[in-house]
Enzyme design. Structure first.
Site, short mmCIF file in Angstrom:
data_model
loop_
_atom_site.label_atom_id
_atom_site.label_comp_id
_atom_site.label_asym_id
_atom_site.label_seq_id
_atom_site.Cartn_x
_atom_site.Cartn_y
_atom_site.Cartn_z
N GLN A 125 0.84 -1.19 0.00
CA GLN A 125 0.00 0.00 0.00
C GLN A 125 0.87 1.25 0.00
O GLN A 125 1.64 1.47 0.93
CB GLN A 125 -0.91 -0.02 1.23
CG GLN A 125 -1.86 1.15 1.36
CD GLN A 125 -2.62 1.09 2.67
OE1 GLN A 125 -2.03 1.04 3.74
NE2 GLN A 125 -3.94 1.10 2.60
N GLY A 126 0.75 2.07 -1.02
CA GLY A 126 1.56 3.27 -1.15
C GLY A 126 0.79 4.53 -0.82
O GLY A 126 0.29 5.22 -1.71
N SER A 128 1.46 6.51 2.77
CA SER A 128 2.25 7.42 3.62
C SER A 128 3.45 7.99 2.88
O SER A 128 4.09 7.31 2.07
CB SER A 128 2.73 6.68 4.87
OG SER A 128 1.65 6.29 5.67
N GLU A 245 -9.63 -1.70 5.66
CA GLU A 245 -8.45 -1.80 6.51
C GLU A 245 -8.80 -1.66 7.99
O GLU A 245 -8.20 -2.31 8.85
CB GLU A 245 -7.44 -0.73 6.11
CG GLU A 245 -6.13 -0.80 6.84
CD GLU A 245 -5.14 0.27 6.37
OE1 GLU A 245 -3.94 0.09 6.58
OE2 GLU A 245 -5.58 1.28 5.79
N ASN A 364 -5.26 6.36 15.96
CA ASN A 364 -6.48 6.32 16.76
C ASN A 364 -6.98 7.72 17.12
O ASN A 364 -8.18 7.91 17.36
CB ASN A 364 -6.26 5.49 18.02
CG ASN A 364 -6.33 4.01 17.72
OD1 ASN A 364 -6.34 3.58 16.56
ND2 ASN A 364 -6.39 3.19 18.77
N GLU A 365 -6.08 8.69 17.17
CA GLU A 365 -6.53 10.07 17.40
C GLU A 365 -7.45 10.52 16.26
O GLU A 365 -8.50 11.15 16.50
CB GLU A 365 -5.32 11.01 17.51
CG GLU A 365 -4.50 10.83 18.79
CD GLU A 365 -3.58 9.62 18.74
OE1 GLU A 365 -2.99 9.30 19.79
OE2 GLU A 365 -3.44 9.02 17.65
#
Length: 381
Positions: A125-126, A128, A245, A364-365
């Site tokens: 998965q590209g 970030s 995801e 999670n934020e």
């Protein structure tokens, strides 16, 4: 919500359990995040495909059995009950494939899905980038139109790319519009990594495995037919992928149910002084109940999906729950071990991996913001 299994479901469970008992590889397997361990996992995953068990809920023409999601959950429960590891091909199977089935052309589905199921192609998965993590709409890698070749040239860098060192392909989003357009200027590409203009540089994790890589693009080519969902529509497709995801696709209850059962076994094997201590008993009980709660929550999601209700922001709620549950389960096991904990045993390594859960698939934020705004109707701060 009727959770009574049918005779067909029970028969399928018995079939899967018997096949795994007779065919599962020697355990423990080497890490699938290493160059020497990945081929061992891929050989095993091809055997799953040959047995018709790799993607049971997919259409038959793509290697599945046309079964419903209940059957898939049963397979996952039996898979993890057998002590088997997460699959090296999971990014293609659990993240890309649902988006291909929803947005892909007939040509894309025919070319890619069966190769994903049979682990002929391994996908990473590209998303970030060095300056773009949780704020995906800020990414800077770009795709430039190449009219002469009827496609696009890619430029930029993707980082923290899981299993890129052992992958053949990448699904990634690149900017095809102006920065000011934010998410409206993004396009989702299906990229062959074995070509000029692509450099994959492994980044070792602290345990020495080649689990990540930086991937650099300098003019790599993607044909028009490998744009998923249309030019400029990458954000919409990417959000569908993140739903997979963050929810049941990537982290089925079977994984946590099996961990909870092993935690119970460890508790019963602990000294009497540990078993009699209310603190330990409470920690183990809470972790076990968390796994059961996640199973029931997932059963509710599957019931809604089978009734035609699309998965929305609830995926963020699921991600919050399973990522923190994973830490809780492993932390309880380490507390039971106390000073006798082995830094190389499966509980310690599992705990190390669990700590990354609140970060990957969207921190999670960010998930708490989504839950607050989209599920609870709270105003933006």
């Amino acid at each position: 919500m009727d959770l009574t299994p049918s005779a067909g479901h029970e028969s399928f469970r018995a079939e899967v359990r018997d096949w795994l008992t007779d065919n599962k590889p020697a355990l423990p397997m080497p890490s699938g995040d290493t160059l020497h361990g990945a081929p061992v996992h891929l050989d095993w995953e091809r055997r799953l495909f040959d047995a018709g068990l790799a993607v049971v809920s997919w259409p038959q023409r793509f290697g599945g059995r046309d079964l419903d999601l209940w059957h898939w959950l049963i397979f996952e429960e039996e898979y993890y009950r057998a002590g088997l590891p997460q699959r090296v091909a999971q990014n293609g199977i659990f993240l890309l494939a649902p988006s291909l089935l929803e947005f892909g052309t007939d040509d894309q589905q025919e070319r890619f899905l069966r190769r994903i199921a049979s682990v002929t192609d391994i996908w990473c998965q590209g998303w970030s980038e060095p300056e773009s993590g949780s704020d995906l709409a800020s990414l800077r890698s770009r795709a430039v139109r190449d009219d002469d070749s009827e496609g696009w040239r890619l430029y930029g860098q993707k980082c923290w790319t899981t299993r890129a060192a052992v992958s053949t392909h990448m699904f990634g989003i690149f900017r095809t519009g102006e920065m000011a357009e934010r998410h409206r200027g993004l396009t989702y590409f299906l990229i062959d990594l074995d070509q000029p203009g692509v450099t994959v540089q492994p980044v070792a994790k602290f345990d020495g495995t080649e689990g990540f890589a930086d991937v650099y693009f300098d003019g790599a080519f993607v044909a028009d037919r490998d744009v998923l969902g249309g030019v400029g529509n990458g954000w919409r497709v990417a959000m569908a992928t993140t739903g997979s995801e963050r929810s049941l696709a990537l982290r089925s209850p079977g994984r946590f149910l099996a961990t909870a059962e092993r935690l119970i076994e460890q508790f019963h094997a602990a000294p009497q002084s540990v078993r009699a201590d209310a603190r330990y008993r409470s920690a183990v009980a809470d972790a076990w109940m968390g796994a059961q709660a996640y199973k029931l929550a997932t059963d509710w999601v599957v019931t809604r999906l089978l009734d035609g209700v699309p998965l929305g922001a609830e995926a963020s709620l699921s991600k919050l729950f399973w990522s923190e549950l994973d830490i809780e389960l492993h932390q309880a096991a380490l507390v039971l071990q106390g000073m006798d904990a082995d830094l190389d045993d499966h509980w310690t390594k599992g705990f190390e991996f669990a700590l990354s859960g609140p970060i990957y698939a969207g921190t999670n934020e960010i998930q708490r913001n989504i839950v607050a705004e989209r599920l609870l109707g709270m105003p933006r701060s």
